[in-house]
Design an enzyme around this catalytic site. Structure first.
Site, PDB file in Angstrom:
ATOM      1  N   ARG A  43       0.804  -1.205   0.000  1.00 17.29           N
ATOM      2  CA  ARG A  43       0.000   0.000   0.000  1.00 17.29           C
ATOM      3  C   ARG A  43       0.848   1.272   0.000  1.00 17.29           C
ATOM      4  O   ARG A  43       0.360   2.369  -0.230  1.00 17.29           O
ATOM      5  CB  ARG A  43      -0.908  -0.002   1.231  1.00 17.29           C
ATOM      6  N   GLY A  44       2.143   1.102   0.315  1.00 14.03           N
ATOM      7  CA  GLY A  44       2.995   2.259   0.614  1.00 14.03           C
ATOM      8  C   GLY A  44       3.147   3.284  -0.486  1.00 14.03           C
ATOM      9  O   GLY A  44       3.448   4.446  -0.217  1.00 14.03           O
ATOM     10  N   ASP A 103       7.372   2.710  -2.312  1.00 18.93           N
ATOM     11  CA  ASP A 103       7.656   3.783  -1.366  1.00 18.93           C
ATOM     12  C   ASP A 103       9.115   3.807  -0.966  1.00 18.93           C
ATOM     13  O   ASP A 103       9.744   4.860  -0.945  1.00 18.93           O
ATOM     14  CB  ASP A 103       6.738   3.667  -0.120  1.00 18.93           C
ATOM     15  N   ASP A 106      14.472  -1.078   0.859  1.00 16.57           N
ATOM     16  CA  ASP A 106      15.095  -1.380   2.149  1.00 16.57           C
ATOM     17  C   ASP A 106      16.051  -2.559   1.954  1.00 16.57           C
ATOM     18  O   ASP A 106      17.167  -2.367   1.471  1.00 16.57           O
ATOM     19  CB  ASP A 106      13.962  -1.653   3.155  1.00 16.57           C
ATOM     20  N   LYS A 134      17.197   3.148   1.433  1.00 18.13           N
ATOM     21  CA  LYS A 134      18.088   2.964   2.588  1.00 18.13           C
ATOM     22  C   LYS A 134      19.209   2.023   2.151  1.00 18.13           C
ATOM     23  O   LYS A 134      19.140   0.816   2.399  1.00 18.13           O
ATOM     24  CB  LYS A 134      17.313   2.357   3.770  1.00 18.13           C
ATOM     25  N   VAL A 156      10.865   5.099   9.019  1.00 18.98           N
ATOM     26  CA  VAL A 156      10.168   6.347   8.709  1.00 18.98           C
ATOM     27  C   VAL A 156       8.702   6.084   8.373  1.00 18.98           C
ATOM     28  O   VAL A 156       8.336   4.983   7.944  1.00 18.98           O
ATOM     29  CB  VAL A 156      10.858   7.092   7.534  1.00 18.98           C
ATOM     30  N   ASP A 162       3.878   3.439   6.482  1.00 18.61           N
ATOM     31  CA  ASP A 162       3.203   3.188   7.759  1.00 18.61           C
ATOM     32  C   ASP A 162       4.108   2.566   8.801  1.00 18.61           C
ATOM     33  O   ASP A 162       5.150   1.989   8.486  1.00 18.61           O
ATOM     34  CB  ASP A 162       2.038   2.221   7.541  1.00 18.61           C
TER      35      ASP A 162
HETATM   36  P1  IMP Z   1      12.333  -4.490   1.328  1.00 11.73           P
HETATM   37  O1  IMP Z   1      11.663  -5.659   0.683  1.00 11.73           O
HETATM   38  O2  IMP Z   1      13.062  -4.889   2.588  1.00 11.73           O
HETATM   39  O3  IMP Z   1      13.178  -3.651   0.420  1.00 11.73           O
HETATM   40  O4  IMP Z   1      11.204  -3.603   1.944  1.00 11.73           O
HETATM   41  C1  IMP Z   1      10.392  -2.857   1.214  1.00 11.73           C
HETATM   42  C2  IMP Z   1       9.114  -2.647   1.975  1.00 11.73           C
HETATM   43  O5  IMP Z   1       9.311  -2.608   3.387  1.00 11.73           O
HETATM   44  C3  IMP Z   1       8.587  -1.295   1.621  1.00 11.73           C
HETATM   45  O6  IMP Z   1       7.721  -1.379   0.508  1.00 11.73           O
HETATM   46  C4  IMP Z   1       7.877  -0.873   2.884  1.00 11.73           C
HETATM   47  O7  IMP Z   1       6.549  -1.335   2.843  1.00 11.73           O
HETATM   48  C5  IMP Z   1       8.580  -1.581   4.002  1.00 11.73           C
HETATM   49  N1  IMP Z   1       9.519  -0.678   4.716  1.00 11.73           N
HETATM   50  C6  IMP Z   1      10.860  -0.741   4.716  1.00 11.73           C
HETATM   51  N2  IMP Z   1      11.399   0.250   5.455  1.00 11.73           N
HETATM   52  C7  IMP Z   1      10.360   0.977   5.921  1.00 11.73           C
HETATM   53  C8  IMP Z   1      10.276   2.156   6.752  1.00 11.73           C
HETATM   54  O8  IMP Z   1      11.260   2.773   7.197  1.00 11.73           O
HETATM   55  N3  IMP Z   1       9.010   2.600   6.997  1.00 11.73           N
HETATM   56  C9  IMP Z   1       7.881   1.984   6.542  1.00 11.73           C
HETATM   57  N4  IMP Z   1       7.931   0.886   5.747  1.00 11.73           N
HETATM   58  C10 IMP Z   1       9.163   0.379   5.455  1.00 11.73           C
HETATM   59 MG    MG Z   2       5.490  -1.341   0.898  1.00 15.56          MG
END
Ligand code: IMP
Ligand code: MG
Length: 180
Positions: A43-44, A103, A106, A134, A156, A162
């Protein structure tokens, strides 16, 4: 739930607006866009995508727009499992020039999986666009083609992002500080 506050503003609404306008121009200048499809990861991405595509017409871009839901997070800040597509997009992506919008980048797992998923649906090209990055948190090799802001390792919220389902409505990006 752990006590926390969100008093520290990391990125203001004005900074967001200026950068989102620039990102639209970078996307217009940066690749094949004849059969453009913008796919938001919910949803981000919902606020970021809505603001981003408002600049598209001005830049000569005429996308189809759809969303897919990917989930990997539980109620906290740590991933509880691998990201999975829980609701696919429904437009035909055969031969499309896709820009996938999320959004935040990470660990990289979500975006890496999203790109593979969209390629498997027959996209001709897949570019990636994230509001926040990040880089210090990366677990799998994954770089976005368009990045709004690179940030340090803070959790954040706001502008779509969220914590445990809350704070998406904030017009700015705020740092979450855990107080106990
Ligand atoms: P990844 O798969 O670890 O790259 O994470 C991506 C997803 O994790 C993003 O689409 C967000 O929904 C969530 N996420 C990662 N870091 C944050 C944060 O600091 N705040 C809120 N959601 C986050
Ligand atoms: Mg997300």
């Amino acid at each position: 739930m752990t006590a926390y506050h969100i008093n520290d503003i990391l990125i203001t609404p004005m900074e967001l607006a200026l950068r989102v306008d620039e990102l639209a121009r970078e996307i217009a200048a940066g690749g094949p866009s004849e059969n453009l499809a913008v796919i938001g990861i919910l949803r981000g991405s919902f606020i970021f995508l809505a603001d981003l595509v408002r600049w598209f017409d001005h830049n000569g871009l005429r996308p189809r727009i759809d969303f897919m839901i990917m989930e990997s997070y539980g109620k906290g800040t740590a991933p509880v499992r691998e990201p999975v597509v829980t609701r696919d997009c429904s437009i035909d992506l055969t031969g499309a020039d896709v820009v996938v919008v999320d959004d935040i980048l990470d660990t990289g797992r979500t975006l890496q999986k999203a790109v593979a998923h969209l390629q498997a649906k027959g996209a001709r090209s897949v570019r990636t666009c994230v509001l926040l990055d990040k880089p210090s948190r990366r677990v799998v090799p994954c770089q976005a083609d368009y990045v709004g802001f690179a940030i340090d390792d803070h959790f954040v919220v706001g502008y779509g992002l969220d914590y445990a389902g809350y704070h998406r409505e904030l017009p700015h990006i705020a740092k979450v500080t855990f107080t106990e």
